[in-house]
Design a protein around this motif. Structure first.
Motif, PDB file in Angstrom:
ATOM      1  N   ARG A  23       0.811  -1.217   0.000  1.00 41.78           N
ATOM      2  CA  ARG A  23       0.000   0.000   0.000  1.00 41.78           C
ATOM      3  C   ARG A  23       0.848   1.272   0.000  1.00 41.78           C
ATOM      4  O   ARG A  23       0.307   2.379   0.047  1.00 41.78           O
ATOM      5  N   ASP A 196      -6.583  -1.509   6.655  1.00 39.32           N
ATOM      6  CA  ASP A 196      -7.798  -0.698   6.475  1.00 39.32           C
ATOM      7  C   ASP A 196      -8.042   0.160   7.711  1.00 39.32           C
ATOM      8  O   ASP A 196      -8.368   1.349   7.605  1.00 39.32           O
ATOM      9  N   GLU A 199      -5.378   2.972   8.029  1.00 40.46           N
ATOM     10  CA  GLU A 199      -5.576   4.058   7.066  1.00 40.46           C
ATOM     11  C   GLU A 199      -6.840   4.866   7.345  1.00 40.46           C
ATOM     12  O   GLU A 199      -6.865   6.087   7.145  1.00 40.46           O
TER      13      GLU A 199
END
Length: 213
Positions: A23, A196, A199
């Motif tokens: 990511r 997830d 972030e």
């Protein structure tokens, strides 16, 4: 973000490390064994060679998030609680958010909503390794007393094993069942769910649970 991962050469930690790198985050493996980190993560992996119990407030201040994917043998299971305490003591309101991979024993199941640890204790041969889920239960109990440090915990399901990611199913305190009727989480699914959450934080000073859909 700059993300430090304690236990980055372990099954769960390495999955979180790879997901974080994928990511595009500035991802650092916090490990005791440089050679092992190179073997598992590659020779380009950034490494902070440090025993987790030797980390200082100054070390933590260099990160936005620190993930505790620490694992140990049953005879040293108390270190799960000890490390949580150490990280909290080193951190503070302006220090990085602490992310803990916890156990499934603290989840509830059944009509009477009993703790899953009760079923784990009945598993064949459990006496050889039950100290780990029991200490992870104590780790969560300790974290639930902490208000002055930013933290979040994530528990996998009944089975937590290496595997590719599926779409995470997110819960609170209940044991979850996947589409196949079984309770399981792969390390890949856990890694996706943690990144997830890192972030886009949705859980604050609490525990959530992750299952394979």
């Amino acid at each position: 973000m700059k993300i430090g991962i304690i236990g980055a050469t372990g099954k769960a930690g390495s999955a979180v490390f790879q997901e974080s790198v994928t990511r595009g985050h500035d991802t650092v493996a916090i490990v005791r064994d440089q050679a092992r980190a190179t073997e598992v993560l590659g020779d380009q992996a950034p490494v902070l060679k440090r025993d987790a119990f030797a980390l200082t407030a100054e070390d933590l201040a260099g990160f936005d998030v620190v993930v505790d994917a620490f694992g140990t043998s049953p005879d040293q299971a108390q270190k799960h609680v000890d490390l949580a305490r150490h990280l909290v003591e080193c951190a503070g309101p302006k220090q990085p958010r602490l992310v803990f991979i916890l156990g499934a024993g603290s989840l509830v199941t059944g009509e009477d909503r009993h703790l899953f640890i009760e079923e784990i204790r009945k598993a064949p041969g459990a006496e050889a390794w039950i100290s780990i889920p029991e200490q992870q239960l104590q780790e969560l109990a300790y974290l639930r007393t902490i208000e002055h440090v930013k933290w979040v915990g994530a528990s996998p399901q009944a089975t937590f094993a290496p595997g590719r990611a599926s779409k995470p199913m997110i819960g609170v305190d209940e044991l979850l069942l996947a589409a196949d009727g079984k309770s399981h989480t792969t390390t890949g699914t856990m890694a996706v769910a943690l990144l997830d959450e890192i972030e886009q934080p949705r859980h604050h000073n609490t525990r959530f649970t992750v299952g394979d859909a």
